[in-house]
Enzyme design. Structure first.
Site, PDB file in Angstrom:
ATOM      1  N   ARG A  16       4.530  -9.033  28.811  1.00 51.39           N
ATOM      2  CA  ARG A  16       3.455  -9.719  28.281  1.00 51.39           C
ATOM      3  C   ARG A  16       4.297 -10.379  27.052  1.00 51.39           C
ATOM      4  NH1 ARG A  16      -0.404  -6.996  25.556  1.00 51.39           N
ATOM      5  NH2 ARG A  16       0.248  -5.071  26.582  1.00 51.39           N
ATOM      6  N   ASP A  64       7.034   5.541  28.552  1.00 53.84           N
ATOM      7  CA  ASP A  64       6.498   4.622  27.493  1.00 53.84           C
ATOM      8  C   ASP A  64       7.950   5.050  26.240  1.00 53.84           C
ATOM      9  OD1 ASP A  64       5.614   5.083  25.396  1.00 53.84           O
ATOM     10  OD2 ASP A  64       3.960   7.251  25.612  1.00 53.84           O
ATOM     11  N   ASN A  91      12.277  -4.626  22.327  1.00 54.80           N
ATOM     12  CA  ASN A  91      10.815  -4.857  22.054  1.00 54.80           C
ATOM     13  C   ASN A  91       9.406  -4.533  21.915  1.00 54.80           C
ATOM     14  OD1 ASN A  91       9.791  -7.861  22.256  1.00 54.80           O
ATOM     15  ND2 ASN A  91       8.358  -6.624  24.289  1.00 54.80           N
ATOM     16  N   TYR A 156       1.551   0.054  10.641  1.00 53.06           N
ATOM     17  CA  TYR A 156       2.933  -1.078  11.491  1.00 53.06           C
ATOM     18  C   TYR A 156       4.140  -2.102  10.547  1.00 53.06           C
ATOM     19  CZ  TYR A 156       4.286  -6.116  14.242  1.00 53.06           C
ATOM     20  OH  TYR A 156       4.555  -6.480  14.782  1.00 53.06           O
ATOM     21  N   ALA A 158       5.848  -0.250   8.355  1.00 57.61           N
ATOM     22  CA  ALA A 158       6.327   1.159   7.897  1.00 57.61           C
ATOM     23  C   ALA A 158       7.522   1.212   9.524  1.00 57.61           C
ATOM     24  CB  ALA A 158       5.487   2.587   8.005  1.00 57.61           C
TER      25      ALA A 158
END
Ligand code: NAP
Length: 248
Positions: A16, A64, A91, A156, A158
Protein backbone atom coordinates in the site's frame (compact mmCIF):
# COMPACT_ATOMS: atom_id res chain seq x y z
CA UNK A 1 16.73 8.14 -17.99
CA UNK A 2 17.48 6.12 -14.85
CA UNK A 3 18.13 2.54 -15.88
CA UNK A 4 17.99 -0.13 -13.17
CA UNK A 5 17.97 -3.05 -15.61
CA UNK A 6 19.38 -6.22 -14.00
CA UNK A 7 19.23 -4.67 -10.52
CA UNK A 8 17.56 -6.74 -7.79
CA UNK A 9 15.51 -4.86 -5.18
CA UNK A 10 13.77 -5.71 -1.91
CA UNK A 11 11.14 -3.28 -0.56
CA UNK A 12 9.58 -3.86 2.85
CA UNK A 13 5.88 -2.98 3.24
CA UNK A 14 5.01 -2.83 -0.45
CA UNK A 15 1.28 -3.52 -0.57
CA UNK A 16 0.00 0.00 0.00
CA UNK A 17 0.83 3.70 0.02
CA UNK A 18 4.44 4.77 -0.32
CA UNK A 19 5.80 1.21 -0.52
CA UNK A 20 3.57 0.33 -3.46
CA UNK A 21 4.66 3.50 -5.26
CA UNK A 22 8.31 2.55 -4.70
CA UNK A 23 7.80 -1.01 -5.98
CA UNK A 24 6.21 0.21 -9.21
CA UNK A 25 8.73 3.00 -9.77
CA UNK A 26 11.75 0.68 -9.32
CA UNK A 27 10.15 -1.95 -11.57
CA UNK A 28 9.35 0.67 -14.20
CA UNK A 29 13.06 1.61 -14.21
CA UNK A 30 13.90 -2.02 -14.98
CA UNK A 31 14.64 -3.53 -11.56
CA UNK A 32 13.29 -6.92 -10.49
CA UNK A 33 11.52 -6.46 -7.18
CA UNK A 34 10.43 -8.47 -4.15
CA UNK A 35 8.15 -6.65 -1.71
CA UNK A 36 7.07 -7.77 1.74
CA UNK A 37 3.88 -7.16 3.69
CA UNK A 38 2.42 -7.93 7.11
CA UNK A 39 -1.05 -9.30 6.34
CA UNK A 40 -2.64 -7.89 3.16
CA UNK A 41 -2.67 -11.07 1.04
CA UNK A 42 -5.23 -9.78 -1.47
CA UNK A 43 -3.43 -6.45 -1.96
CA UNK A 44 -0.16 -8.33 -2.47
CA UNK A 45 -1.74 -10.53 -5.14
CA UNK A 46 -3.31 -7.47 -6.82
CA UNK A 47 0.08 -5.71 -6.95
CA UNK A 48 1.77 -8.80 -8.41
CA UNK A 49 -0.95 -8.96 -11.06
CA UNK A 50 -0.75 -5.23 -11.83
CA UNK A 51 3.03 -5.47 -12.18
CA UNK A 52 2.83 -8.59 -14.37
CA UNK A 53 0.31 -6.86 -16.66
CA UNK A 54 2.86 -4.09 -17.17
CA UNK A 55 5.60 -6.65 -17.94
CA UNK A 56 7.48 -6.17 -14.64
CA UNK A 57 9.10 -8.89 -12.51
CA UNK A 58 7.59 -8.40 -9.04
CA UNK A 59 6.97 -10.94 -6.24
CA UNK A 60 5.25 -10.47 -2.87
CA UNK A 61 6.42 -12.22 0.31
CA UNK A 62 4.58 -12.23 3.62
CA UNK A 63 6.99 -11.39 6.45
CA UNK A 64 6.79 -9.48 9.72
CA UNK A 65 9.64 -6.99 9.25
CA UNK A 66 10.19 -6.79 13.00
CA UNK A 67 10.97 -10.51 13.25
CA UNK A 68 14.53 -11.49 12.38
CA UNK A 69 13.55 -14.97 11.17
CA UNK A 70 10.89 -13.52 8.82
CA UNK A 71 13.37 -10.96 7.50
CA UNK A 72 15.88 -13.75 6.89
CA UNK A 73 13.27 -15.80 4.99
CA UNK A 74 12.43 -12.81 2.76
CA UNK A 75 16.08 -11.98 2.01
CA UNK A 76 16.67 -15.66 1.13
CA UNK A 77 13.54 -15.65 -1.07
CA UNK A 78 14.79 -12.51 -2.86
CA UNK A 79 18.22 -13.99 -3.56
CA UNK A 80 16.66 -17.26 -4.74
CA UNK A 81 14.05 -15.60 -7.00
CA UNK A 82 16.07 -12.67 -8.33
CA UNK A 83 19.60 -14.08 -8.17
CA UNK A 84 20.96 -11.49 -5.72
CA UNK A 85 20.25 -8.24 -3.91
CA UNK A 86 21.43 -4.79 -4.99
CA UNK A 87 18.83 -2.40 -3.55
CA UNK A 88 17.13 -2.53 -0.14
CA UNK A 89 14.34 -0.11 0.75
CA UNK A 90 13.33 -0.22 4.42
CA UNK A 91 9.82 1.20 4.12
CA UNK A 92 7.55 -0.89 6.40
CA UNK A 93 6.15 1.14 9.25
CA UNK A 94 3.20 1.66 11.57
CA UNK A 95 1.80 4.29 13.95
CA UNK A 96 0.18 3.76 17.38
CA UNK A 97 -0.36 7.38 18.42
CA UNK A 98 -1.11 8.56 21.93
CA UNK A 99 0.13 11.06 24.46
CA UNK A 100 2.89 9.53 26.56
CA UNK A 101 0.66 9.59 29.65
CA UNK A 102 -1.72 7.23 27.86
CA UNK A 103 0.74 5.28 25.71
CA UNK A 104 0.93 1.61 26.62
CA UNK A 105 4.16 -0.33 26.75
CA UNK A 106 2.77 -2.50 23.96
CA UNK A 107 2.20 0.53 21.70
CA UNK A 108 5.76 1.66 22.31
CA UNK A 109 7.28 -1.77 21.68
CA UNK A 110 5.22 -2.58 18.58
CA UNK A 111 6.17 0.71 16.86
CA UNK A 112 9.86 0.38 17.73
CA UNK A 113 9.79 -3.20 16.52
CA UNK A 114 8.03 -2.59 13.19
CA UNK A 115 9.84 0.67 12.36
CA UNK A 116 13.30 0.37 13.89
CA UNK A 117 14.18 -3.25 14.72
CA UNK A 118 13.04 -4.08 11.17
CA UNK A 119 15.76 -1.80 9.79
CA UNK A 120 18.38 -3.62 11.88
CA UNK A 121 17.04 -6.99 10.66
CA UNK A 122 17.00 -6.23 6.94
CA UNK A 123 20.16 -4.14 6.82
CA UNK A 124 22.20 -6.73 8.72
CA UNK A 125 21.00 -9.46 6.36
CA UNK A 126 21.37 -7.40 3.16
CA UNK A 127 24.89 -6.09 3.69
CA UNK A 128 26.39 -9.58 3.54
CA UNK A 129 25.65 -10.20 -0.17
CA UNK A 130 26.19 -6.49 -0.92
CA UNK A 131 29.64 -6.53 0.70
CA UNK A 132 30.77 -9.56 -1.23
CA UNK A 133 29.63 -8.07 -4.55
CA UNK A 134 31.07 -4.65 -3.58
CA UNK A 135 27.83 -2.91 -4.52
CA UNK A 136 24.64 -1.91 -2.77
CA UNK A 137 22.10 0.84 -2.23
CA UNK A 138 20.13 1.02 1.01
CA UNK A 139 17.33 3.56 1.43
CA UNK A 140 15.57 3.95 4.77
CA UNK A 141 12.17 5.67 4.88
CA UNK A 142 12.20 7.75 8.04
CA UNK A 143 9.96 10.81 8.63
CA UNK A 144 10.11 14.55 9.29
CA UNK A 145 8.66 13.57 12.67
CA UNK A 146 12.02 11.95 13.45
CA UNK A 147 13.67 15.34 12.84
CA UNK A 148 11.26 17.63 14.66
CA UNK A 149 9.17 15.46 17.03
CA UNK A 150 5.38 15.47 17.25
CA UNK A 151 3.07 15.51 20.27
CA UNK A 152 1.26 12.17 20.47
CA UNK A 153 3.92 10.34 18.47
CA UNK A 154 6.81 9.81 20.94
CA UNK A 155 7.08 6.13 19.95
CA UNK A 156 6.96 6.88 16.21
CA UNK A 157 9.35 9.87 16.45
CA UNK A 158 11.82 7.82 18.50
CA UNK A 159 11.74 5.01 15.93
CA UNK A 160 12.23 7.43 13.03
CA UNK A 161 15.03 9.38 14.78
CA UNK A 162 16.65 6.02 15.59
CA UNK A 163 16.61 5.15 11.90
CA UNK A 164 18.59 8.30 11.14
CA UNK A 165 21.38 7.46 13.62
CA UNK A 166 21.40 3.91 12.29
CA UNK A 167 21.61 5.13 8.67
CA UNK A 168 24.62 7.36 9.37
CA UNK A 169 26.46 4.69 11.38
CA UNK A 170 26.01 1.95 8.78
CA UNK A 171 26.90 4.39 5.97
CA UNK A 172 30.29 4.78 7.69
CA UNK A 173 30.68 1.03 8.27
CA UNK A 174 30.08 -0.07 4.69
CA UNK A 175 31.27 2.84 2.54
CA UNK A 176 34.56 1.11 1.77
CA UNK A 177 32.56 -1.73 0.14
CA UNK A 178 30.80 0.66 -2.24
CA UNK A 179 27.47 0.48 -0.41
CA UNK A 180 25.48 3.72 -0.07
CA UNK A 181 23.12 4.08 2.88
CA UNK A 182 20.74 7.04 2.92
CA UNK A 183 17.39 8.01 4.39
CA UNK A 184 14.37 9.84 3.04
CA UNK A 185 12.23 11.87 5.43
CA UNK A 186 8.75 12.28 3.91
CA UNK A 187 6.50 15.02 5.18
CA UNK A 188 2.74 14.44 5.05
CA UNK A 189 1.92 12.01 2.27
CA UNK A 190 -1.57 10.93 1.25
CA UNK A 191 -1.82 7.23 2.27
CA UNK A 192 -3.87 5.03 4.65
CA UNK A 193 -1.52 6.21 7.42
CA UNK A 194 -2.55 9.87 7.07
CA UNK A 195 -6.19 9.10 6.20
CA UNK A 196 -6.83 9.13 9.95
CA UNK A 197 -6.25 12.92 10.06
CA UNK A 198 -9.44 15.00 10.17
CA UNK A 199 -10.06 18.00 7.87
CA UNK A 200 -9.03 20.48 10.55
CA UNK A 201 -5.70 18.71 11.08
CA UNK A 202 -5.11 18.57 7.31
CA UNK A 203 -5.84 22.28 6.96
CA UNK A 204 -3.44 23.10 9.81
CA UNK A 205 -0.74 21.08 8.05
CA UNK A 206 -1.29 22.78 4.70
CA UNK A 207 -0.65 26.10 6.44
CA UNK A 208 2.91 25.04 7.32
CA UNK A 209 3.73 23.43 3.93
CA UNK A 210 5.22 26.10 1.61
CA UNK A 211 4.29 24.09 -1.52
CA UNK A 212 0.68 24.02 -0.21
CA UNK A 213 -0.19 20.40 -0.86
CA UNK A 214 0.16 17.00 0.77
CA UNK A 215 2.72 14.78 -0.94
CA UNK A 216 1.88 11.61 -2.82
CA UNK A 217 3.61 8.24 -3.03
CA UNK A 218 5.24 9.19 -6.37
CA UNK A 219 7.00 12.13 -4.71
CA UNK A 220 8.73 9.66 -2.38
CA UNK A 221 9.23 6.94 -5.01
CA UNK A 222 11.08 9.44 -7.22
CA UNK A 223 13.51 10.22 -4.39
CA UNK A 224 14.00 6.48 -3.77
CA UNK A 225 14.72 6.01 -7.47
CA UNK A 226 17.48 8.63 -7.31
CA UNK A 227 19.05 7.12 -4.17
CA UNK A 228 18.88 3.61 -5.72
CA UNK A 229 20.60 4.65 -8.92
CA UNK A 230 24.14 5.54 -10.02
CA UNK A 231 23.08 9.22 -10.02
CA UNK A 232 23.62 9.16 -6.24
CA UNK A 233 26.90 7.21 -6.20
CA UNK A 234 28.68 10.02 -4.29
CA UNK A 235 25.89 10.46 -1.72
CA UNK A 236 25.89 8.50 1.55
CA UNK A 237 24.76 8.97 5.15
CA UNK A 238 22.29 11.68 4.14
CA UNK A 239 18.68 12.42 5.02
CA UNK A 240 16.73 13.74 2.04
CA UNK A 241 13.65 15.60 3.24
CA UNK A 242 10.71 15.35 0.79
CA UNK A 243 8.03 17.44 2.44
CA UNK A 244 7.02 20.41 0.28
CA UNK A 245 9.45 22.59 2.22
CA UNK A 246 7.88 22.05 5.64
CA UNK A 247 11.21 21.47 7.42
CA UNK A 248 14.11 23.64 6.27
P1 NAP B 1 0.71 2.46 4.97
O1 NAP B 1 -0.10 2.99 3.85
O2 NAP B 1 0.08 2.27 6.29
O3 NAP B 1 1.42 1.09 4.48
C1 NAP B 1 2.28 0.42 5.36
C2 NAP B 1 2.92 -0.76 4.65
O4 NAP B 1 3.83 -1.38 5.57
C3 NAP B 1 1.92 -1.82 4.25
O5 NAP B 1 2.39 -2.45 3.07
C4 NAP B 1 1.98 -2.81 5.41
O6 NAP B 1 1.62 -4.15 5.07
C5 NAP B 1 3.46 -2.74 5.74
N1 NAP B 1 3.79 -3.14 7.10
C6 NAP B 1 3.36 -2.59 8.27
N2 NAP B 1 3.89 -3.25 9.30
C7 NAP B 1 4.66 -4.23 8.78
C8 NAP B 1 5.45 -5.26 9.34
N3 NAP B 1 5.58 -5.43 10.67
N4 NAP B 1 6.08 -6.12 8.49
C9 NAP B 1 5.98 -5.97 7.15
N5 NAP B 1 5.25 -5.02 6.56
C10 NAP B 1 4.59 -4.17 7.38
O7 NAP B 1 1.98 3.42 5.26
P2 NAP B 1 2.64 4.57 4.38
O8 NAP B 1 1.98 5.84 4.72
O9 NAP B 1 2.76 4.14 2.98
O10 NAP B 1 4.10 4.63 5.05
C11 NAP B 1 5.20 3.91 4.53
C12 NAP B 1 6.46 4.37 5.29
O11 NAP B 1 6.62 5.78 5.13
C13 NAP B 1 6.39 4.12 6.79
O12 NAP B 1 7.66 3.74 7.27
C14 NAP B 1 5.99 5.46 7.35
O13 NAP B 1 6.40 5.62 8.68
C15 NAP B 1 6.72 6.39 6.40
N6 NAP B 1 6.16 7.74 6.36
C16 NAP B 1 4.87 7.96 5.94
C17 NAP B 1 4.38 9.25 5.91
C18 NAP B 1 2.99 9.57 5.46
O14 NAP B 1 2.61 10.74 5.53
N7 NAP B 1 2.20 8.62 4.97
C19 NAP B 1 5.19 10.32 6.33
C20 NAP B 1 6.48 10.05 6.75
C21 NAP B 1 6.96 8.77 6.76
P3 NAP B 1 0.06 -4.64 5.16
O15 NAP B 1 -0.64 -4.02 3.97
O16 NAP B 1 0.14 -6.12 5.08
O17 NAP B 1 -0.45 -4.11 6.47
Amino acid sequence: MIDLKDKRALVTGGTRGIGKGIVLRLAEAGAKVVFTYASSESLAKALEDEAAARGYTVYGFKADAGKFSDAEASVNFTIEKLGGLDILVNNAGITRDNLLMRMSEEDFDSVLNANMKSVFNYTKLAIRPMMSQRYGKIVNITSVVGLMGNAGQANYAASKAGMIGFTKSIAKEVASRNINVNAIAPGFITTDMTDKLNDKQKEALLNIIPLKRMGNSDDIANAVLYLSSPLSDYVTGQVLTVDGGMVM
